[in-house]
Design a protein around this motif. Structure first.
Motif, mmCIF file in Angstrom:
data_model
loop_
_atom_site.group_PDB
_atom_site.id
_atom_site.type_symbol
_atom_site.label_atom_id
_atom_site.label_comp_id
_atom_site.label_asym_id
_atom_site.label_seq_id
_atom_site.Cartn_x
_atom_site.Cartn_y
_atom_site.Cartn_z
ATOM 1 N N MET A 96 129.591 27.451 -9.041
ATOM 2 C CA MET A 96 128.190 28.236 -9.198
ATOM 3 C C MET A 96 127.027 27.444 -9.156
ATOM 4 O O MET A 96 126.173 27.875 -8.573
ATOM 5 C CB MET A 96 128.380 28.691 -10.611
ATOM 6 N N LEU A 97 127.286 26.040 -9.498
ATOM 7 C CA LEU A 97 126.161 25.385 -9.469
ATOM 8 C C LEU A 97 125.791 24.921 -7.947
ATOM 9 O O LEU A 97 124.525 24.760 -7.768
ATOM 10 C CB LEU A 97 126.222 23.990 -10.323
ATOM 11 N N THR A 98 126.645 24.775 -7.198
ATOM 12 C CA THR A 98 126.439 24.272 -5.726
ATOM 13 C C THR A 98 126.349 25.482 -4.819
ATOM 14 O O THR A 98 126.239 25.364 -3.654
ATOM 15 C CB THR A 98 127.481 23.220 -5.468
ATOM 16 N N GLY A 99 126.608 26.771 -5.434
ATOM 17 C CA GLY A 99 126.105 27.912 -4.608
ATOM 18 C C GLY A 99 127.480 28.354 -3.783
ATOM 19 O O GLY A 99 127.636 29.193 -2.847
ATOM 20 N N ARG A 100 128.691 27.760 -4.014
ATOM 21 C CA ARG A 100 129.983 28.110 -3.655
ATOM 22 C C ARG A 100 130.589 29.248 -4.148
ATOM 23 O O ARG A 100 131.425 29.898 -3.516
ATOM 24 C CB ARG A 100 131.012 26.933 -3.637
ATOM 25 N N LYS A 101 130.213 29.884 -5.232
ATOM 26 C CA LYS A 101 130.924 31.015 -5.817
ATOM 27 C C LYS A 101 129.664 32.269 -6.126
ATOM 28 O O LYS A 101 128.514 31.822 -6.470
ATOM 29 C CB LYS A 101 131.394 30.837 -7.229
ATOM 30 N N SER B 44 116.519 18.995 -10.416
ATOM 31 C CA SER B 44 116.752 17.819 -9.643
ATOM 32 C C SER B 44 117.813 17.036 -9.882
ATOM 33 O O SER B 44 118.256 15.955 -9.186
ATOM 34 C CB SER B 44 115.580 17.210 -9.083
ATOM 35 N N ASP B 45 118.074 17.001 -11.247
ATOM 36 C CA ASP B 45 119.311 16.167 -11.752
ATOM 37 C C ASP B 45 120.751 17.031 -11.583
ATOM 38 O O ASP B 45 121.519 16.350 -11.198
ATOM 39 C CB ASP B 45 119.024 15.799 -13.451
ATOM 40 N N VAL B 46 120.557 18.190 -11.802
ATOM 41 C CA VAL B 46 121.718 19.044 -12.101
ATOM 42 C C VAL B 46 122.319 19.284 -10.514
ATOM 43 O O VAL B 46 123.597 18.981 -10.465
ATOM 44 C CB VAL B 46 121.425 20.396 -12.680
ATOM 45 N N ARG B 47 121.623 19.987 -9.724
ATOM 46 C CA ARG B 47 121.984 19.884 -8.264
ATOM 47 C C ARG B 47 122.666 18.917 -7.756
ATOM 48 O O ARG B 47 123.923 19.005 -6.950
ATOM 49 C CB ARG B 47 120.798 20.444 -7.175
ATOM 50 N N PRO B 48 122.123 17.810 -7.582
ATOM 51 C CA PRO B 48 122.920 16.543 -6.816
ATOM 52 C C PRO B 48 123.843 16.065 -7.480
ATOM 53 O O PRO B 48 124.776 15.630 -7.180
ATOM 54 C CB PRO B 48 121.536 15.700 -6.725
ATOM 55 N N LEU B 49 123.856 16.239 -8.863
ATOM 56 C CA LEU B 49 125.029 15.759 -9.575
ATOM 57 C C LEU B 49 126.245 16.724 -9.552
ATOM 58 O O LEU B 49 127.267 16.162 -9.208
ATOM 59 C CB LEU B 49 124.707 15.613 -11.170
ATOM 60 N N ALA B 50 126.038 17.914 -9.524
ATOM 61 C CA ALA B 50 127.312 18.819 -9.143
ATOM 62 C C ALA B 50 127.659 18.845 -7.891
ATOM 63 O O ALA B 50 128.986 18.591 -7.450
ATOM 64 C CB ALA B 50 126.555 20.290 -9.393
ATOM 65 N N GLU B 51 126.850 18.608 -6.652
ATOM 66 C CA GLU B 51 127.414 18.496 -5.188
ATOM 67 C C GLU B 51 127.937 17.127 -5.298
ATOM 68 O O GLU B 51 129.042 16.979 -4.498
ATOM 69 C CB GLU B 51 126.169 18.392 -4.531
ATOM 70 N N GLY B 52 127.512 16.169 -5.778
ATOM 71 C CA GLY B 52 128.189 14.938 -5.720
ATOM 72 C C GLY B 52 129.592 14.777 -6.568
ATOM 73 O O GLY B 52 130.821 14.232 -5.888
ATOM 74 N N ILE B 53 129.867 15.768 -7.595
ATOM 75 C CA ILE B 53 131.128 15.780 -8.247
ATOM 76 C C ILE B 53 132.143 16.583 -7.182
ATOM 77 O O ILE B 53 133.343 16.212 -7.281
ATOM 78 C CB ILE B 53 130.934 16.623 -9.643
ATOM 79 N N TYR B 54 131.650 17.723 -6.425
ATOM 80 C CA TYR B 54 132.262 18.262 -5.454
ATOM 81 C C TYR B 54 132.792 17.536 -4.398
ATOM 82 O O TYR B 54 134.128 17.158 -4.108
ATOM 83 C CB TYR B 54 131.421 19.469 -5.078
ATOM 84 N N GLN B 55 131.777 16.861 -3.606
ATOM 85 C CA GLN B 55 131.930 16.124 -2.727
ATOM 86 C C GLN B 55 133.073 14.782 -2.939
ATOM 87 O O GLN B 55 133.756 14.560 -1.991
ATOM 88 C CB GLN B 55 130.635 15.545 -2.023
ATOM 89 N N ASP B 56 132.606 14.172 -3.918
ATOM 90 C CA ASP B 56 133.748 12.961 -4.279
ATOM 91 C C ASP B 56 134.745 13.207 -5.034
ATOM 92 O O ASP B 56 135.525 12.372 -5.292
ATOM 93 C CB ASP B 56 132.705 11.864 -4.915
#
Length: 84
Positions: free
Chosen positions: A79-84, A25-37
């Motif tokens: 990879m962490l956000t499921g895009r690859k 629950s820490d890794v997923r939103p952090l990786a998504e936030g890095i991608y989105q922002d």
């Protein structure tokens, strides 16, 4: 150009797979936030979160902690956000 290539594709001679136990629950939103922002300055924080989740893959951790430019399409974030 070589550093951009490595950021997007990683090392083609050493493929890496994400273990589901790392996707906390820490890794997923952090990786998504890095991608989105496009907040690639948070990559070292992502490395710490991955390590806390049990990741011991040097390729992933070193990539997150390396200085220099990261871009959208970064192989670790994708990879962490499921895009690859």
């Amino acid at each position: 150009m070589a550093s951009l290539f490595r950021d997007i594709f990683g090392n083609p001679f050493r493929p890496v797979a994400v273990e589901s136990s790392w996707l906390t629950s820490d890794v997923r939103p952090l990786a998504e936030g890095i991608y989105q922002d496009r907040a690639f300055d948070r990559m070292p924080i992502l490395a710490d979160a991955l390590q806390d989740a049990g990741c011991d893959n040097d390729d992933i951790l070193n990539h997150c902690r390396q200085p220099g430019e990261h871009v959208r399409g970064c192989w670790v974030v994708d990879m962490l956000t499921g895009r690859k």
